[in-house]
Design an enzyme around this catalytic site. Structure first.
Site, short mmCIF file in Angstrom:
data_model
loop_
_atom_site.label_atom_id
_atom_site.label_comp_id
_atom_site.label_asym_id
_atom_site.label_seq_id
_atom_site.Cartn_x
_atom_site.Cartn_y
_atom_site.Cartn_z
N CYS A 64 -11.90 44.55 32.21
CA CYS A 64 -11.21 45.77 31.75
C CYS A 64 -9.72 45.71 32.12
O CYS A 64 -9.37 45.73 33.30
CB CYS A 64 -11.90 46.98 32.39
SG CYS A 64 -10.99 48.53 32.29
N CYS A 67 -8.40 48.65 34.15
CA CYS A 67 -8.94 48.56 35.52
C CYS A 67 -8.08 47.61 36.35
O CYS A 67 -7.78 47.89 37.52
CB CYS A 67 -10.38 48.05 35.51
SG CYS A 67 -11.53 49.11 34.61
#
Length: 137
Positions: A64, A67
């Site tokens: 991600c 993230c």
């Protein structure tokens, strides 16, 4: 307004530094770790939430992008605030992610006094996270 917030932030950081410098052996439970705690399973999350007054749980995935962008912010939050930070890899902890209804990444759940108190989804800036944490510290 921004100057007032910055002053409060400086005072809180000074308080935390004083606590760290003067805390005796018996006071170590109230200290939040200065690095994120990597959680593997619901039992570890439950234990971490029980051990610390305020825990910011970061549900993330290695693949991600947002993230990865959030990681240095989360590390700074762990080092400079009174909150413990728990990192939970959703790929390794799918059941835990489902239990907390994680549908978008990153998802941050703030636990205060053992209960989920706030939920943030998506990229957050440091000031936003500090503001949310300061409401509960």
């Amino acid at each position: 307004m921004a100057e007032e917030i910055e002053e409060i932030r400086r005072q809180k950081l000074a308080e935390l530094r004083n606590q760290a410098g003067t805390g005796g052996a018996g006071e170590s439970d109230s200290q939040s770790p200065s690095e994120p705690i990597h959680i593997d399973g619901g039992a570890e999350l439950t234990e971490t939430v029980a051990e610390h007054d305020v825990v910011l749980a970061d549900f993330y995935a290695d693949w991600c992008g947002p993230c990865q962008m959030l990681e240095p912010v989360v590390e700074t939050i762990a080092a400079e605030t009174g909150a413990a930070v728990a990192k939970i890899d959703i790929d390794a902890n799918q059941q835990l992610a489902a239990e907390y209804s994680v549908q978008g990444l990153p998802t941050l759940v703030l636990f205060a006094n053992g209960q989920p108190a706030e939920r943030l989804v998506g990229m957050q800036d440091e000031a936003q996270l500090r503001s949310v944490i300061e409401k509960h510290v």
